[in-house]
Design an enzyme around this catalytic site. Structure first.
Site, PDB file in Angstrom:
ATOM      1  N   GLU A  44       0.835  -1.205   0.000  1.00 26.15           N
ATOM      2  CA  GLU A  44       0.000   0.000   0.000  1.00 26.15           C
ATOM      3  C   GLU A  44       0.871   1.257   0.000  1.00 26.15           C
ATOM      4  OE1 GLU A  44      -2.418   0.686   3.513  1.00 26.15           O
ATOM      5  OE2 GLU A  44      -3.827   1.852   2.319  1.00 26.15           O
ATOM      6  N   GLU A  70       2.933   9.670   7.025  1.00 24.75           N
ATOM      7  CA  GLU A  70       2.869   8.432   7.808  1.00 24.75           C
ATOM      8  C   GLU A  70       4.073   7.521   7.591  1.00 24.75           C
ATOM      9  OE1 GLU A  70      -0.978   6.425   8.261  1.00 24.75           O
ATOM     10  OE2 GLU A  70      -1.787   7.937   6.913  1.00 24.75           O
ATOM     11  N   ASP A 106      -5.047   3.276  -2.164  1.00 24.45           N
ATOM     12  CA  ASP A 106      -5.911   3.944  -1.183  1.00 24.45           C
ATOM     13  C   ASP A 106      -6.171   5.370  -1.676  1.00 24.45           C
ATOM     14  OD1 ASP A 106      -6.702   5.563   1.077  1.00 24.45           O
ATOM     15  OD2 ASP A 106      -5.969   4.005   2.432  1.00 24.45           O
ATOM     16  N   HIS A 124      -4.600   8.359   0.364  1.00 26.38           N
ATOM     17  CA  HIS A 124      -3.159   8.612   0.163  1.00 26.38           C
ATOM     18  C   HIS A 124      -2.902   9.142  -1.246  1.00 26.38           C
ATOM     19  CE1 HIS A 124      -2.607   6.765   3.985  1.00 26.38           C
ATOM     20  NE2 HIS A 124      -2.989   5.571   3.584  1.00 26.38           N
ATOM     21  N   HIS A 160      -8.651   0.785  -1.260  1.00 26.49           N
ATOM     22  CA  HIS A 160      -9.258   1.416  -0.081  1.00 26.49           C
ATOM     23  C   HIS A 160      -9.923   2.712  -0.512  1.00 26.49           C
ATOM     24  CE1 HIS A 160      -6.642  -0.489   3.343  1.00 26.49           C
ATOM     25  NE2 HIS A 160      -7.653  -1.259   2.967  1.00 26.49           N
ATOM     26  N   GLU A 216     -12.179   2.464   4.165  1.00 25.55           N
ATOM     27  CA  GLU A 216     -11.300   2.593   5.344  1.00 25.55           C
ATOM     28  C   GLU A 216     -11.362   4.054   5.763  1.00 25.55           C
ATOM     29  OE1 GLU A 216      -6.822   1.320   6.506  1.00 25.55           O
ATOM     30  OE2 GLU A 216      -7.049   2.802   4.914  1.00 25.55           O
TER      31      GLU A 216
HETATM   32  C1  LER Z   1      -3.791   1.588   6.176  1.00 18.18           C
HETATM   33  O1  LER Z   1      -4.525   0.935   5.186  1.00 18.18           O
HETATM   34  C2  LER Z   1      -3.641   3.009   5.873  1.00 18.18           C
HETATM   35  O2  LER Z   1      -4.199   3.507   4.923  1.00 18.18           O
HETATM   36  C3  LER Z   1      -2.775   3.830   6.733  1.00 18.18           C
HETATM   37  O3  LER Z   1      -3.065   5.195   6.572  1.00 18.18           O
HETATM   38  C4  LER Z   1      -2.848   3.445   8.175  1.00 18.18           C
HETATM   39  O4  LER Z   1      -2.350   4.467   8.954  1.00 18.18           O
HETATM   40 MN    MN Z   2      -5.415   2.291   3.539  1.00 18.43          MN
END
Ligand code: LER
Ligand code: MN
Length: 270
Positions: free
Chosen positions: A154, A160, A187, A190, A213, A248
């Site tokens: 991911e 992060e 995701d 992100h 996600h 998520e």
């Molecule tokens: C986990 O899937 C994620 O997206 C991260 O931002 C967890 O902190």
């Molecule tokens: Mn995620």
């Protein structure tokens, strides 16, 4: 495409998403809304009663598309790039237990590789940490392949982690690992921070897109921010992506509203 909602099997600092302290209550609520599955954030698979989990999921006809591993980093600081060899070994050993849990299900959930990559440490060169990460992932990919388990790297935003922030970085790492059972978890939260183009970066994943996600730009439920979900889901359909999309999201304004609103917005688009 099928729709899932991410919940944690244990309390966690990472915005625990659970409706009910009792797992069955969560399963009943999601099944009643019409979800196809539950993605599980699992810090320590060995502490879970897998038989009970499977019984509950079967009762509500819910699948498990993926297992998250990030809590092992957030709560216990286990990471593939930690300077301490014992910690790196524990990180690999922990993900091995996620593989074992995944192997209990049919179809088997994929194992997510996100925050457990770790963060660059001032005393360790990037090259050294990178070599440890690739080595850990090659070992796990081999062991996963022997049990029919796939992995999804991911890309995570720069605030992060500093290991793999975008799809281009994930594709490079996947090439280095050199295993067919390793792909990408995309995701939208992100990607909204890191990718110049959501559509182009989604398409760049190609057949390596293993999982998605969904969260809006503010990490609330889809529809609460400015992420263009109609375009994203249209792109996924055009790519003939037949996998899962998992919400998520932050439990805001409360988790029931978040799950209900996600379903209303996303279900017509999958
Ligand atoms: C986990 O899937 C994620 O997206 C991260 O931002 C967890 O902190
Ligand atoms: Mn995620």
């Amino acid at each position: 495409m099928k729709l899932a909602f991410v919940i944690s099997t244990q309390p966690t600092q990472f915005q625990a998403i659970a409706f009910d302290p009792n797992f069955e209550g969560n399963a009943a609520h999601l099944a009643n809304l019409g979800y196809d599955g539950i993605e599980l954030g699992v810090r320590e698979p060995a502490k879970l009663d897998a038989a009970e989990l499977k019984r509950t999921l079967a009762k509500y006809r819910l699948a498990v598309p993926a297992l998250g591993t990030g809590q092992a980093f957030v709560e216990e600081h286990l990471a593939f790039t930690d300077p301490d060899a014992a910690v790196r070994d524990q990180a690999v050993a922990r993900v091995r237990t996620h593989i074992a849990l995944a192997a209990e299900f049919e179809p088997k959930p994929l194992v997510i590789i996100g925050l457990i990559r770790g963060k660059t440490h001032p005393t360790i060169s990037r090259a050294q940490a990178h070599a440890w990460m690739v080595d850990a992932l090659q070992t796990l990919a081999r062991e996963g392949a022997a049990r029919g388990v796939r992995f999804a790297i991911e890309p995570i935003n720069r605030y992060e982690t500093d290991w793999v922030n975008d799809v281009a970085g994930a594709l490079t790492l996947i090439d280095e690992i050199g295993a067919d059972n390793v792909g990408i978890l995309y995701d939208t939260f992100h990607a909204n921070i890191e990718e110049p183009s959501i559509e182009a970066s989604l398409r760049a994943c190609g057949a390596r897109l293993f999982h998605v996600h969904l969260a809006d730009s503010n990490r609330w439920y889809p529809g609460a921010g400015h992420t263009p979900f109609a375009n994203i889901l249209a792109t996924l359909r055009e790519m003939r992506y037949g996998g899962w999309v998992s919400a998520e999201i932050l439990p805001k304004p409360d988790v029931k509203t978040a799950a209900g609103e996600t379903f209303k917005t996303i279900k017509p688009l999958v």
